[in-house]
Design a protein around this motif. Structure first.
Motif, mmCIF file in Angstrom:
data_model
loop_
_atom_site.group_PDB
_atom_site.id
_atom_site.type_symbol
_atom_site.label_atom_id
_atom_site.label_comp_id
_atom_site.label_asym_id
_atom_site.label_seq_id
_atom_site.Cartn_x
_atom_site.Cartn_y
_atom_site.Cartn_z
ATOM 1 N N LEU A 114 17.029 -28.834 116.248
ATOM 2 C CA LEU A 114 16.768 -28.727 117.686
ATOM 3 C C LEU A 114 17.091 -30.001 118.474
ATOM 4 O O LEU A 114 17.740 -29.925 119.529
ATOM 5 C CB LEU A 114 15.328 -28.290 117.940
ATOM 6 N N PRO A 115 16.675 -31.187 118.028
ATOM 7 C CA PRO A 115 17.019 -32.389 118.810
ATOM 8 C C PRO A 115 18.525 -32.603 118.917
ATOM 9 O O PRO A 115 19.025 -32.978 119.985
ATOM 10 C CB PRO A 115 16.340 -33.525 118.030
ATOM 11 N N LEU A 116 19.254 -32.371 117.803
ATOM 12 C CA LEU A 116 20.704 -32.541 117.836
ATOM 13 C C LEU A 116 21.353 -31.498 118.741
ATOM 14 O O LEU A 116 22.260 -31.810 119.526
ATOM 15 C CB LEU A 116 21.279 -32.434 116.424
ATOM 16 N N MET A 117 20.885 -30.247 118.667
ATOM 17 C CA MET A 117 21.458 -29.194 119.506
ATOM 18 C C MET A 117 21.209 -29.494 120.980
ATOM 19 O O MET A 117 22.087 -29.275 121.825
ATOM 20 C CB MET A 117 20.901 -27.826 119.115
ATOM 21 N N ALA A 118 20.023 -30.001 121.300
ATOM 22 C CA ALA A 118 19.723 -30.361 122.686
ATOM 23 C C ALA A 118 20.646 -31.479 123.167
ATOM 24 O O ALA A 118 21.168 -31.440 124.288
ATOM 25 C CB ALA A 118 18.267 -30.772 122.823
#
Length: 385
Positions: A351-355
């Motif tokens: 999630l952090p990388l996708m954001a």
């Protein structure tokens, strides 16, 4: 002031494919390379296109090794093929992936380089080989846009590559090519096109031209999509959705897309979910979150599609839009990421990388309500189930 960018020539309507050879000759093009996929090769569709070109005395070489969500490695192979074939133009024949591959190959074949060097915010304005786009699905609108999307093989980043160089010289838009589309593909590409139209209309870069195309696209797609899904052979519905997809492409090519697309690309890159499907998964929730940024614009969308009456107050109309989009997903059997079978632990981990990747694409900055990274993470969590 707005600069409107469109294909030089569009031939549209049932049977337009038969005019491809004539259209190429009018443009002075005689050595086409076809970029397509194995499915269209095996079903005889490529042979049909070659026969059409043959009637005009044209011989086309064929590259059929494109992959869903084109990768930089695939683009490099296609570019080498086009260069070695001595082609004077590139025909993208298929859905969004073959057309996007063809666009990238048309740029890299005459001047080798890497797609990573061409990703946003870079704008590629120097033309490569002329691009001819012949869509066989009704959704991506790539036949009318100045963008291509390529996934970096090394990093799994889905790169947005913009610029006038990617705008097709010729688009052949023949709805008859979509009559055999399966239901899942019809649904996903149709909602993809609807997302293009809605996001173009609410984009901070919207202009009067893109507004007119977006509204027309929403109306056509909303009228035809459910029927095309449930009655695949319904010619009138197929024609409406195909026209709407092209109009939506013209709209977002001149106004850009927003948060749905920004968040969709990392899902496709990391989990190999089809682009249209990942858009569909996101559209209702992201619309609900974004409405506060421009209630009036979302209300216009609802009224244009007949979801809310012309007399409805903005807040009521915008809320009705969200419910209607949820209802469309139910009718067209759109799964959540969880129901689709994605790995929950990997989803949370990424999630952090996708954001971060969503924000880096630039699309969220066009959204009526611009998110921070933490808000995108929360939206991904909301969409999961």
């Amino acid at each position: 002031m707005s600069a409107i960018m469109l294909p030089r020539v569009v031939r549209i309507g049932g049977g337009a494919l038969a005019e491809t050879g004539e259209a190429l000759l009018q443009l002075g093009l005689t050595r086409p390379a076809i970029i397509t996929d194995k499915f269209l090769l095996q079903t005889g569709m490529v042979e049909r296109l070659q026969a059409v070109l043959g009637k005009s005395g044209l011989h086309a070489s064929v590259f059929s090794d494109t992959v869903p969500d084109p990768t930089s490695d695939c683009v490099a192979a296609a570019s080498d093929f086009v260069r070695e074939a001595g082609a004077d133009c590139v025909i993208g024949f298929g859905g969004g992936s073959p057309i996007d591959t063809a666009k990238a190959a048309a740029i890299l074949a005459p001047r080798p380089g890497t797609m990573r060097a061409l990703k946003a915010p870079h704008q590629e304005m120097t033309p490569g080989l002329p691009i001819i786009a012949i869509p066989t699905t009704a959704g991506t609108g790539s036949e009318a846009t100045r963008f291509t999307i390529v996934t970096d093989t090394a990093t799994d980043e889905k790169m947005l590559c913009p610029g006038l160089a990617y705008l097709p010289t010729l688009a052949i838009v023949d709805y008859e090519l979509t009559l055999t589309m399966p239901k899942r593909l019809t649904a996903d590409t149709g909602i993809d096109a609807l997302t293009h139209a809605i996001e173009a209309y609410v984009s901070r870069l919207a202009n009067p031209f893109s507004d007119s195309m977006a509204i027309a696209a929403m109306q056509a797609i909303w009228r035809g999509l459910r029927t095309a899904y449930h009655e695949p052979g319904n010619r009138a519905a197929r024609e409406q959705v195909m026209l709407g997809a092209m109009q939506a492409g013209m709209a977002f090519s001149n106004a850009s897309v927003c948060l749905v697309h920004g968040m969709s690309r990392p899902i496709g890159a990391h989990f190999h979910v089809a682009h249209g499907l990942s858009n569909a998964m996101l559209l209702p929730a992201i619309t609900r979150w974004s409405i506060v940024g421009n209630v009036a614009r979302y209300a216009d969308c609802a009224r244009a599609m007949g979801i809310a009456p012309a007399s409805a107050a903005d807040a009521r109309a915008a809320a009705a839009l969200v419910e209607a989009l949820r209802g469309l997903n139910e009718d067209l059997a759109v799964p959540s990421p969880k129901d689709y079978g994605l790995d929950a632990a990997r989803w949370r981990q990424l999630l952090p990388l996708m954001a971060e990747q969503a924000l880096a694409s630039g699309s969220p900055g066009n959204n009526p309500r611009v998110p921070e990274a933490a808000e995108i993470v929360a939206l991904y969590e909301d969409v999961w189930g």
